[in-house]
Design an enzyme around this catalytic site. Structure first.
Site, short mmCIF file in Angstrom:
data_model
loop_
_atom_site.label_atom_id
_atom_site.label_comp_id
_atom_site.label_asym_id
_atom_site.label_seq_id
_atom_site.Cartn_x
_atom_site.Cartn_y
_atom_site.Cartn_z
N GLU A 52 60.90 39.88 43.61
CA GLU A 52 60.28 40.41 44.83
C GLU A 52 59.89 39.26 45.74
O GLU A 52 60.10 39.32 46.97
CB GLU A 52 59.01 41.21 44.49
CG GLU A 52 59.27 42.51 43.77
CD GLU A 52 57.99 43.29 43.50
OE1 GLU A 52 57.05 43.22 44.31
OE2 GLU A 52 57.93 43.98 42.46
N ASP A 91 59.08 55.65 50.33
CA ASP A 91 60.21 55.32 49.46
C ASP A 91 61.49 56.02 49.89
O ASP A 91 62.42 56.16 49.09
CB ASP A 91 59.92 55.67 47.99
CG ASP A 91 58.72 54.91 47.44
OD1 ASP A 91 58.36 53.91 48.06
OD2 ASP A 91 58.19 55.31 46.41
N HIS A 133 59.48 47.90 46.85
CA HIS A 133 59.25 48.80 45.72
C HIS A 133 59.84 48.12 44.48
O HIS A 133 60.94 47.56 44.56
CB HIS A 133 59.94 50.15 45.99
CG HIS A 133 59.66 51.17 44.94
ND1 HIS A 133 58.45 51.82 44.86
CD2 HIS A 133 60.41 51.62 43.91
CE1 HIS A 133 58.48 52.65 43.81
NE2 HIS A 133 59.65 52.55 43.23
C1 GRF Z 1 54.56 44.85 43.71
O1 GRF Z 1 55.05 45.11 42.44
C2 GRF Z 1 55.25 45.72 44.73
O2 GRF Z 1 56.55 46.04 44.37
C3 GRF Z 1 54.41 46.95 44.72
O3 GRF Z 1 53.09 46.51 44.53
C4 GRF Z 1 53.11 45.25 43.87
C5 GRF Z 1 52.32 44.30 44.72
O4 GRF Z 1 52.06 43.09 44.07
N1 GRF Z 1 54.66 47.72 45.91
P1 GRF Z 1 51.29 41.94 44.84
O5 GRF Z 1 49.95 42.52 45.32
O6 GRF Z 1 52.15 41.51 45.99
O7 GRF Z 1 51.07 40.86 43.84
#
Ligand code: GRF
Length: 197
Positions: free
Chosen positions: A179, A150, A109
């Site tokens: 991420e 979540d 998230h």
């Molecule tokens: C990311 O921002 C993640 O946190 C959210 O969806 C987005 C996915 O991005 N759950 P991607 O498809 O991995 O580029």
């Protein structure tokens, strides 16, 4: 080694980052299958070029949400998946899937849960809410998924600054960069047993 099954709806940059970490030897895992509910999702192209089995499964293609859940379970079981990785999956995952992989469904998230999670908190809405609240920090959270989105167990978080001139786009970009690191790092901790699911 853990065996990963991905569910993603769009670009799949997190899926790519995890596959790259596996290829670089930073993550002891196998990318077993990618499923998207969206036939045009870039993540399916990425899977194809990485040689990872990929599938389009939705309530529409399967006939009902329940049938889609059954198909997701059977595809992942067929490919030996033991851990589900949600990466920008825009559908609520059915209870049957959560039960079949109990405790082993992960999500990322783009905010510091428990803040800015829950209904309506996805994509740019998360970052807009963080900016509107005047937060000084944000950042990704990796967590387990149970029946309530979540709301699972928080496995990892990384703080990044919110800058005075940030827009939801610039903040999203800064968070997304983290991420890509934290998801693979957390999976590696699961693989080594440092994190026990
Ligand atoms: C990311 O921002 C993640 O946190 C959210 O969806 C987005 C996915 O991005 N759950 P991607 O498809 O991995 O580029």
């Amino acid at each position: 080694m853990i065996h990963l099954g991905f569910l993603a709806s769009h670009g799949g940059s997190n899926v790519q980052a995890i596959i790259d970490a596996i290829k670089k030897g930073r993550l002891d895992a196998e990318a077993c299958a990618v499923i998207s509910n969206n036939s045009g999702a870039k993540v399916l192209e990425r899977a194809k070029s990485e040689g990872v089995p990929h599938y389009h499964v939705s309530a529409k293609t399967a006939g009902s949400p329940e049938a889609a859940d059954d198909e997701i379970i059977s595809i992942f079981k067929k490919h030996g998946v033991d851990t589900i990785v949600l990466a920008g999956y825009m559908k609520i995952l059915g209870e049957a899937v959560i039960k079949a992989f109990a405790g082993r469904v992960l999500n990322i998230h783009p905010a510091l849960l428990p803040k800015y999670g829950g209904k309506g908190m996805y994509g740019k809405y998360v970052h807009e809410a963080v900016l509107a609240a005047g937060e000084k920090e944000s950042g990704p959270t990796v967590h387990t998924v149970d029946e309530k989105y979540d709301k699972g167990r928080i496995l990892a978080q990384k703080r990044v600054p919110v800058l005075p001139d940030d827009t939801s786009e610039t903040l999203a970009e800064r968070v997304l960069k983290e991420e890509h690191k934290i998801y693979a790092d957390t999976l590696q901790k699961i693989s080594t047993g440092e994190i026990v699911l």
